[in-house]
Design a protein around this motif. Structure first.
Motif, PDB file in Angstrom:
ATOM      1  N   GLY A   1       0.815  -1.209   0.000  1.00 55.64           N
ATOM      2  CA  GLY A   1       0.000   0.000   0.000  1.00 55.64           C
ATOM      3  C   GLY A   1       0.848   1.259   0.000  1.00 55.64           C
ATOM      4  O   GLY A   1       0.605   2.201  -0.764  1.00 55.64           O
TER       5      GLY A   1
ATOM      6  N   ALA B   1      -5.948   5.714  -4.219  1.00 52.67           N
ATOM      7  CA  ALA B   1      -7.106   5.284  -3.413  1.00 52.67           C
ATOM      8  C   ALA B   1      -6.982   3.811  -3.016  1.00 52.67           C
ATOM      9  O   ALA B   1      -7.219   3.445  -1.860  1.00 52.67           O
ATOM     10  CB  ALA B   1      -8.398   5.523  -4.183  1.00 52.67           C
ATOM     11  N   VAL B   2      -6.599   2.959  -3.972  1.00 51.17           N
ATOM     12  CA  VAL B   2      -6.425   1.530  -3.686  1.00 51.17           C
ATOM     13  C   VAL B   2      -5.328   1.322  -2.648  1.00 51.17           C
ATOM     14  O   VAL B   2      -5.465   0.523  -1.720  1.00 51.17           O
ATOM     15  CB  VAL B   2      -6.098   0.753  -4.981  1.00 51.17           C
ATOM     16  CG1 VAL B   2      -5.629  -0.661  -4.658  1.00 51.17           C
ATOM     17  CG2 VAL B   2      -7.320   0.684  -5.885  1.00 51.17           C
TER      18      VAL B   2
ATOM     19  N   VAL C   1      -4.271   3.406  -0.315  1.00 45.26           N
ATOM     20  CA  VAL C   1      -4.717   3.859   1.009  1.00 45.26           C
ATOM     21  C   VAL C   1      -5.667   2.835   1.635  1.00 45.26           C
ATOM     22  O   VAL C   1      -5.532   2.483   2.819  1.00 45.26           O
ATOM     23  CB  VAL C   1      -5.399   5.239   0.910  1.00 45.26           C
ATOM     24  CG1 VAL C   1      -6.071   5.610   2.229  1.00 45.26           C
ATOM     25  CG2 VAL C   1      -4.380   6.308   0.531  1.00 45.26           C
ATOM     26  N   PHE C   2      -6.633   2.343   0.844  1.00 48.50           N
ATOM     27  CA  PHE C   2      -7.576   1.345   1.359  1.00 48.50           C
ATOM     28  C   PHE C   2      -6.852   0.054   1.745  1.00 48.50           C
ATOM     29  O   PHE C   2      -7.184  -0.575   2.758  1.00 48.50           O
ATOM     30  CB  PHE C   2      -8.667   1.047   0.331  1.00 48.50           C
ATOM     31  CG  PHE C   2      -9.818   1.999   0.381  1.00 48.50           C
ATOM     32  CD1 PHE C   2     -10.728   1.964   1.436  1.00 48.50           C
ATOM     33  CD2 PHE C   2     -10.004   2.944  -0.613  1.00 48.50           C
ATOM     34  CE1 PHE C   2     -11.789   2.842   1.494  1.00 48.50           C
ATOM     35  CE2 PHE C   2     -11.069   3.840  -0.564  1.00 48.50           C
ATOM     36  CZ  PHE C   2     -11.962   3.794   0.492  1.00 48.50           C
ATOM     37  N   LEU C   3      -5.865  -0.339   0.935  1.00 49.21           N
ATOM     38  CA  LEU C   3      -5.117  -1.556   1.239  1.00 49.21           C
ATOM     39  C   LEU C   3      -4.334  -1.392   2.539  1.00 49.21           C
ATOM     40  O   LEU C   3      -4.271  -2.317   3.364  1.00 49.21           O
ATOM     41  CB  LEU C   3      -4.155  -1.885   0.085  1.00 49.21           C
ATOM     42  CG  LEU C   3      -3.368  -3.193   0.198  1.00 49.21           C
ATOM     43  CD1 LEU C   3      -4.303  -4.386   0.295  1.00 49.21           C
ATOM     44  CD2 LEU C   3      -2.428  -3.353  -0.991  1.00 49.21           C
TER      45      LEU C   3
ATOM     46  N   LEU D   1      -5.119   0.622   5.069  1.00 47.42           N
ATOM     47  CA  LEU D   1      -6.056   0.648   6.189  1.00 47.42           C
ATOM     48  C   LEU D   1      -6.604  -0.737   6.510  1.00 47.42           C
ATOM     49  O   LEU D   1      -6.690  -1.130   7.684  1.00 47.42           O
ATOM     50  CB  LEU D   1      -7.209   1.610   5.876  1.00 47.42           C
ATOM     51  CG  LEU D   1      -6.839   3.103   5.770  1.00 47.42           C
ATOM     52  CD1 LEU D   1      -8.048   3.931   5.363  1.00 47.42           C
ATOM     53  CD2 LEU D   1      -6.263   3.613   7.084  1.00 47.42           C
ATOM     54  N   ILE D   2      -6.981  -1.478   5.469  1.00 47.46           N
ATOM     55  CA  ILE D   2      -7.566  -2.805   5.722  1.00 47.46           C
ATOM     56  C   ILE D   2      -6.505  -3.772   6.238  1.00 47.46           C
ATOM     57  O   ILE D   2      -6.807  -4.699   7.001  1.00 47.46           O
ATOM     58  CB  ILE D   2      -8.253  -3.369   4.443  1.00 47.46           C
ATOM     59  CG1 ILE D   2      -9.179  -4.540   4.811  1.00 47.46           C
ATOM     60  CG2 ILE D   2      -7.227  -3.828   3.419  1.00 47.46           C
ATOM     61  CD1 ILE D   2     -10.261  -4.180   5.794  1.00 47.46           C
TER      62      ILE D   2
ATOM     63  N   TYR E   1     -12.839  -7.666   7.438  1.00 49.81           N
ATOM     64  CA  TYR E   1     -11.548  -7.711   6.743  1.00 49.81           C
ATOM     65  C   TYR E   1     -11.654  -8.553   5.475  1.00 49.81           C
ATOM     66  O   TYR E   1     -11.195  -8.145   4.402  1.00 49.81           O
ATOM     67  CB  TYR E   1     -10.491  -8.280   7.690  1.00 49.81           C
ATOM     68  CG  TYR E   1      -9.190  -8.647   7.025  1.00 49.81           C
ATOM     69  CD1 TYR E   1      -8.265  -7.670   6.681  1.00 49.81           C
ATOM     70  CD2 TYR E   1      -8.881  -9.983   6.737  1.00 49.81           C
ATOM     71  CE1 TYR E   1      -7.066  -8.014   6.070  1.00 49.81           C
ATOM     72  CE2 TYR E   1      -7.689 -10.333   6.135  1.00 49.81           C
ATOM     73  CZ  TYR E   1      -6.795  -9.339   5.803  1.00 49.81           C
ATOM     74  OH  TYR E   1      -5.610  -9.679   5.197  1.00 49.81           O
TER      75      TYR E   1
ATOM     76  N   ILE F   1     -13.996  -6.647   2.820  1.00 50.62           N
ATOM     77  CA  ILE F   1     -13.388  -5.441   2.247  1.00 50.62           C
ATOM     78  C   ILE F   1     -12.147  -5.789   1.444  1.00 50.62           C
ATOM     79  O   ILE F   1     -11.889  -5.195   0.391  1.00 50.62           O
ATOM     80  CB  ILE F   1     -13.069  -4.422   3.361  1.00 50.62           C
ATOM     81  CG1 ILE F   1     -14.360  -3.987   4.054  1.00 50.62           C
ATOM     82  CG2 ILE F   1     -12.350  -3.202   2.784  1.00 50.62           C
ATOM     83  CD1 ILE F   1     -14.152  -3.083   5.251  1.00 50.62           C
TER      84      ILE F   1
ATOM     85  N   VAL G   1     -11.310  -4.762  -2.351  1.00 50.02           N
ATOM     86  CA  VAL G   1     -10.055  -4.102  -2.724  1.00 50.02           C
ATOM     87  C   VAL G   1      -9.355  -4.884  -3.829  1.00 50.02           C
ATOM     88  O   VAL G   1      -8.796  -4.300  -4.758  1.00 50.02           O
ATOM     89  CB  VAL G   1      -9.131  -3.958  -1.494  1.00 50.02           C
ATOM     90  CG1 VAL G   1      -7.729  -3.497  -1.908  1.00 50.02           C
ATOM     91  CG2 VAL G   1      -9.719  -2.962  -0.493  1.00 50.02           C
TER      92      VAL G   1
ATOM     93  N   GLN H   1      -8.286  -3.256  -7.256  1.00 50.93           N
ATOM     94  CA  GLN H   1      -6.852  -3.252  -7.554  1.00 50.93           C
ATOM     95  C   GLN H   1      -6.553  -3.997  -8.846  1.00 50.93           C
ATOM     96  O   GLN H   1      -5.723  -3.562  -9.642  1.00 50.93           O
ATOM     97  CB  GLN H   1      -6.079  -3.878  -6.391  1.00 50.93           C
ATOM     98  CG  GLN H   1      -4.569  -3.800  -6.537  1.00 50.93           C
ATOM     99  CD  GLN H   1      -3.859  -4.290  -5.307  1.00 50.93           C
ATOM    100  OE1 GLN H   1      -4.369  -4.187  -4.201  1.00 50.93           O
ATOM    101  NE2 GLN H   1      -2.668  -4.841  -5.476  1.00 50.93           N
TER     102      GLN H   1
END
Length: 209
Positions: free
Chosen positions: A24, A51-52, A54-56, A58-59, A78, A81, A85, A89
C-alpha cells in the motif's frame, strides 16, 4: 519447531498483512511520484491507484489487529473489504498496463490547453518547452511563453516527451506491482476465513468458534 494450526494461521495472516501495508505504501509512493512529474495523461488512473493503496493500507491494519486478537467481527469485515479491494486493484492494475502511448498522447493533447497557467510551472519544473513540436503553431506559441532555463540555450526537450517517458515508467511499476499482489489478496481472504473458523487454544476449551 512445528507450530500448531492456529499459531501457523495467525503468523501467516499477520505476515501477509505486513506485506499488504508495505505494498500500500509502495503504490501510494510511486503514484505520488508520478503525479509529481505532472503526468496529466494518467491522472485519473493514478488517483485510483492512490485510493487503492490507502484502502489496502487501512484494511491491512484492521486485519493485523483482528489476527492478533482473533476478533471475529473484524476478521469478517476484513475478508469482505479485502475482496472488494482485490477487485478494484485488479481492474486499476490492468488499466495501467493496458494504457499505451497513443492513448496517453491523446489525453495529453486534450488536457494541455486546459492546464492554462499551470503549464508554465510544469515547463519550469521539468525544464522543457511546449507539449510536442506538432502542431507547429501551438508549439511556437508555447515556446514564446516558455519560462524554462533551457530556452536561452535553444536545446529544450518537449514536455510531452518527458511526460510520456515518466508516465510509461510509473504505469508499468504500478500495474505490475498492483497486479502481482492483487492475487495474494485472495490468499489473505482464504487465510482469514480459515483462521476465523479455528478454535483459539487460549479461550475456554469448551467454547467453539
Amino acid at each position: 519447531m512445528v507450530c500448531g494450526g492456529f499459531t501457523c494461521s495467525k503468523n501467516a495472516l499477520c505476515s501477509l498483512n505486513v506485506v499488504y501495508m508495505l505494498v500500500g505504501l509502495l503504490l501510494v509512493g510511486v503514484a505520488a511520484w508520478g503525479k509529481g512529474f505532472g503526468i496529466v495523461s494518467s491522472i485519473h488512473i493514478i488517483g485510483g491507484v492512490i485510493a487503492v493503496g490507502v484502502f489496502l493500507l487501512l484494511i491491512a491494519i484492521v486485519g493485523l489487529i483482528g489476527a492478533i486478537h482473533h476478533h471475529q467481527v473484524m476478521l469478517f469485515f476484513y475478508m469482505v473489504i479485502l475482496f472488494i479491494v482485490f477487485l478494484f486493484q485488479f481492474g486499476v492494475s490492468c488499466s495501467c498496463l493496458a494504457m499505451n502511448e497513443n492513448q496517453q498522447l491523446k489525453l495529453l493533447n486534450s488536457t494541455w490547453e486546459l492546464m492554462a497557467n499551470s503549464t508554465r510551472d510544469l515547463e519550469s519544473k521539468l525544464d522543457c518547452c511546449g507539449l510536442l513540436k506538432t502542431p507547429q503553431a501551438q508549439y511556437e506559441k508555447d515556446w514564446a511563453a516558455c519560462p524554462a532555463e533551457c530556452k536561452p540555450k535553444g536545446s529544450c526537450s518537449t514536455c510531452g516527451t518527458l511526460m510520456l517517458q515518466h508516465a510509461s515508467e510509473a504505469l508499468r511499476i504500478l500495474g505490475g506491482v498492483g497486479l502481482f499482489f492483487s492475487f495474494t489478496e485472495i490468499l489473505g481472504v482464504w487465510l482469514a476465513m480459515r483462521y476465523r473458523n479455528q478454535k483459539d487454544p487460549a479461550a475456554n476449551p469448551s467454547a467453539f468458534l
